[in-house]
Design a protein around this motif. Structure first.
Motif, PDB file in Angstrom:
ATOM      1  N   ILE A   1      35.428  38.967  41.346  1.00 42.85           N
ATOM      2  CA  ILE A   1      35.509  39.549  42.689  1.00 42.85           C
ATOM      3  C   ILE A   1      36.455  38.682  43.520  1.00 42.85           C
ATOM      4  N   PRO A   2      37.758  38.849  43.356  1.00 48.09           N
ATOM      5  CA  PRO A   2      38.734  38.015  44.062  1.00 48.09           C
ATOM      6  C   PRO A   2      38.513  37.993  45.570  1.00 48.09           C
ATOM      7  N   GLY A   3      38.561  36.793  46.126  1.00 47.10           N
ATOM      8  CA  GLY A   3      38.464  36.637  47.570  1.00 47.10           C
ATOM      9  C   GLY A   3      37.061  36.501  48.112  1.00 47.10           C
TER      10      GLY A   3
ATOM     11  N   ALA B   1      43.764  47.062  41.060  1.00 47.02           N
ATOM     12  CA  ALA B   1      43.766  45.879  41.923  1.00 47.02           C
ATOM     13  C   ALA B   1      43.598  46.247  43.387  1.00 47.02           C
ATOM     14  N   SER B   2      43.342  45.231  44.206  1.00 47.90           N
ATOM     15  CA  SER B   2      43.353  45.410  45.660  1.00 47.90           C
ATOM     16  C   SER B   2      44.757  45.108  46.171  1.00 47.90           C
TER      17      SER B   2
ATOM     18  N   ARG C   1      48.784  38.698  29.990  1.00 44.02           N
ATOM     19  CA  ARG C   1      48.084  37.438  29.683  1.00 44.02           C
ATOM     20  C   ARG C   1      46.803  37.303  30.503  1.00 44.02           C
ATOM     21  N   ARG C   2      46.464  38.369  31.236  1.00 44.47           N
ATOM     22  CA  ARG C   2      45.245  38.435  32.051  1.00 44.47           C
ATOM     23  C   ARG C   2      45.296  37.534  33.285  1.00 44.47           C
ATOM     24  N   HIS C   3      46.490  37.258  33.795  1.00 46.65           N
ATOM     25  CA  HIS C   3      46.573  36.581  35.087  1.00 46.65           C
ATOM     26  C   HIS C   3      46.287  37.615  36.174  1.00 46.65           C
ATOM     27  N   PRO C   4      45.393  37.306  37.140  1.00 46.25           N
ATOM     28  CA  PRO C   4      44.912  38.349  38.054  1.00 46.25           C
ATOM     29  C   PRO C   4      45.733  38.575  39.318  1.00 46.25           C
ATOM     30  N   TRP C   5      46.896  37.946  39.454  1.00 43.74           N
ATOM     31  CA  TRP C   5      47.678  38.102  40.684  1.00 43.74           C
ATOM     32  C   TRP C   5      49.042  38.715  40.397  1.00 43.74           C
TER      33      TRP C   5
ATOM     34  N   ARG D   1      45.658  41.764  43.805  1.00 42.96           N
ATOM     35  CA  ARG D   1      44.705  40.928  43.061  1.00 42.96           C
ATOM     36  C   ARG D   1      43.860  41.849  42.194  1.00 42.96           C
ATOM     37  N   VAL D   2      43.820  41.552  40.924  1.00 46.04           N
ATOM     38  CA  VAL D   2      43.219  42.462  39.944  1.00 46.04           C
ATOM     39  C   VAL D   2      41.701  42.500  40.070  1.00 46.04           C
ATOM     40  N   TRP D   3      41.171  43.723  40.156  1.00 47.04           N
ATOM     41  CA  TRP D   3      39.733  43.939  40.022  1.00 47.04           C
ATOM     42  C   TRP D   3      39.359  44.063  38.549  1.00 47.04           C
TER      43      TRP D   3
END
Length: 208
Positions: free
Chosen positions: A110-112, A52-53, A16-20, A63-65
């Motif tokens: 760019i998470p974070g 992800a990182s 569902r494209r949730h990045p975590w 966390r998805v890049w």
């Protein structure tokens, strides 16, 4: 590249494209990657889901890049930064103020990473293991793509502790003659203290 194998059925959020990815979704981590290193996220049947990182301490373990099978490297981040700059230019934010949010973490891919622009100065917050891992590269790219010379770091949010990161505050690139910076917001003038003001100095996240 190291990989994270998910528990059966825990790939649904990524689809569902949730990045975590939270720690409870992890079945196995391959090769003990460094904090902030890039890893592949795999379903229980070893299907590629995302890149992800990795954060070995945080409850948010990855966390998805990108959801694409593409390299996460210097040029990857250059494209993300350029896209963020282009978006602000299309919105004509510089016509409203000389201070605005340039990079807004997951919203800009760019998470974070939080980057606010105050005139000719960028103020950077690195809040996750992934953004910390790439911080020096990101700082160089920000100067290359904006043409600016100064970055002040305000990585002083409590959330860094959850990522196993220490507080970091100070000049990251260039120099500053004063920490008090005048900005204009819809014709109103404010003096913003980049060193001690709330967040990066001002509530720029409330507008963009």
């Amino acid at each position: 590249m190291s990989s994270i194998l998910l528990q059966p059925g825990r790939e649904k959020s990524l689809l569902r494209r949730h990045p975590w990815i939270f720690s409870g979704a992890v079945q196995h981590v391959d090769d003990e990657p460094l904090s902030g290193a890039t890893v592949d996220l795999l379903s229980a049947n070893k299907q590629f889901l995302a890149r992800a990182s990795y954060s070995p301490i945080s409850q948010i373990r990855a966390r998805v890049w990108t959801f694409e099978d593409e390299p996460v490297d210097r040029e990857f981040f250059r494209r993300r930064i350029r896209s963020a700059i282009d978006t602000r230019q299309k919105l004509k934010v510089e016509g409203q103020s000389n201070a605005y949010r340039l990079i807004y973490a997951e919203s800009d891919g760019i998470p974070g990473l939080i980057v606010d622009r105050y005139g000719e100065v960028l103020v950077l917050q690195s809040l996750t293991a992934g953004s910390e891992f790439w911080k020096e590269t990101l700082a160089d790219l920000l100067l290359e793509e904006t043409g600016l010379a100064t970055i002040y770091e305000r990585s002083d949010a409590d959330v860094r502790e959850l990522e196993g990161l220490e507080i970091k505050v100070g000049i990251l690139r260039g120099d500053l003659s004063s920490f008090v910076f005048p900005i204009t917001e819809h014709g109103l003038k404010f003096n913003v203290n980049l060193q001690s003001g709330h967040k990066t100095g001002f509530y720029l996240d409330q507008r963009l």
